[in-house]
Design a protein around this motif. Structure first.
Motif, mmCIF file in Angstrom:
data_model
loop_
_atom_site.group_PDB
_atom_site.id
_atom_site.type_symbol
_atom_site.label_atom_id
_atom_site.label_comp_id
_atom_site.label_asym_id
_atom_site.label_seq_id
_atom_site.Cartn_x
_atom_site.Cartn_y
_atom_site.Cartn_z
ATOM 1 N N GLY A 1 6.303 1.055 -4.530
ATOM 2 C CA GLY A 1 5.516 1.011 -5.766
ATOM 3 C C GLY A 1 4.365 0.027 -5.656
ATOM 4 N N ARG A 2 4.655 -1.128 -5.038
ATOM 5 C CA ARG A 2 3.599 -2.116 -4.844
ATOM 6 C C ARG A 2 2.543 -1.600 -3.879
ATOM 7 N NH1 ARG A 2 7.976 -5.744 -4.714
ATOM 8 N NH2 ARG A 2 7.795 -5.904 -2.465
ATOM 9 N N ALA A 3 2.976 -0.887 -2.863
ATOM 10 C CA ALA A 3 2.021 -0.347 -1.893
ATOM 11 C C ALA A 3 1.094 0.659 -2.563
ATOM 12 C CB ALA A 3 2.754 0.299 -0.726
ATOM 13 N N GLY A 4 1.643 1.496 -3.425
ATOM 14 C CA GLY A 4 0.821 2.464 -4.145
ATOM 15 C C GLY A 4 -0.166 1.775 -5.063
ATOM 16 N N THR A 5 0.270 0.716 -5.709
ATOM 17 C CA THR A 5 -0.607 -0.040 -6.591
ATOM 18 C C THR A 5 -1.723 -0.708 -5.785
ATOM 19 O OG1 THR A 5 1.231 -0.463 -8.077
ATOM 20 C CG2 THR A 5 -0.675 -1.889 -8.300
#
Length: 166
Positions: A51-55
């Motif tokens: 999720g952090r990578a997508g953000t």
């Protein structure tokens, strides 16, 4: 100016490269302090890493879009300076109690955008100040007082304005 986008971007890139080359000595002077103050580069391992990578990807994509827009705006300004049109000299006339108020506000906005002031942090402003003349420093101070009135920024600008006046 209605220049093609690649020309606007190239002109903006050239102006930015010149500005960054001018700022390099000031940034190198503070490099040891920045390296010492940098937090550890240890990556967090957790369940929401995806999720952090997508953000992060989305944030980078938006930042690239903002950078391209800023380069195009700088290019527009550089090209407009090359092709000055004297017929637009009175386009910013203001008719109110203080005839210079609207022109000063417009100039402050233009100056702030031209030097990338809205994106600067205090260190970036400190790097930028040596290359500005008194009029631009005063315009940035007007802009800061109208748009945020951050104490660190107003102090830096006020001190630079006082030094430029002496």
């Amino acid at each position: 100016m209605n220049a093609p986008a690649p020309l606007r971007l190239a002109a903006g890139l050239a102006v930015t490269a010149a500005e960054e080359a001018f700022r390099l000595p000031y940034r190198l002077r503070r490099a040891p302090a920045r390296v010492a103050a940098a937090p550890g580069a240890v990556a967090d391992a957790g369940a929401s890493a995806a999720g952090r990578a997508g953000t992060r990807v989305l944030a980078r994509a938006l930042r690239v879009q903002q950078n391209l827009s800023a380069l195009a705006a700088k290019g527009d300004e550089a090209l407009a300076d090359l092709v000055a049109d004297d017929s637009a000299a009175g386009a910013e006339a203001v008719f109110d109690d203080d005839p210079g108020a609207g022109v000063r506000a417009t100039t402050a906005e233009q100056t702030a955008l031209a030097v990338g002031y809205p994106e600067l942090d205090a260190d970036g402003l400190e790097d930028l100040l040596p290359e500005l003349d008194r009029a631009r420093i005063a315009a940035l101070l007007d802009y800061e007082l109208a748009h945020g009135d951050r104490p660190a920024f107003t102090t830096l600008l006020g001190n630079a304005l006082a030094q430029a006046g002496s």
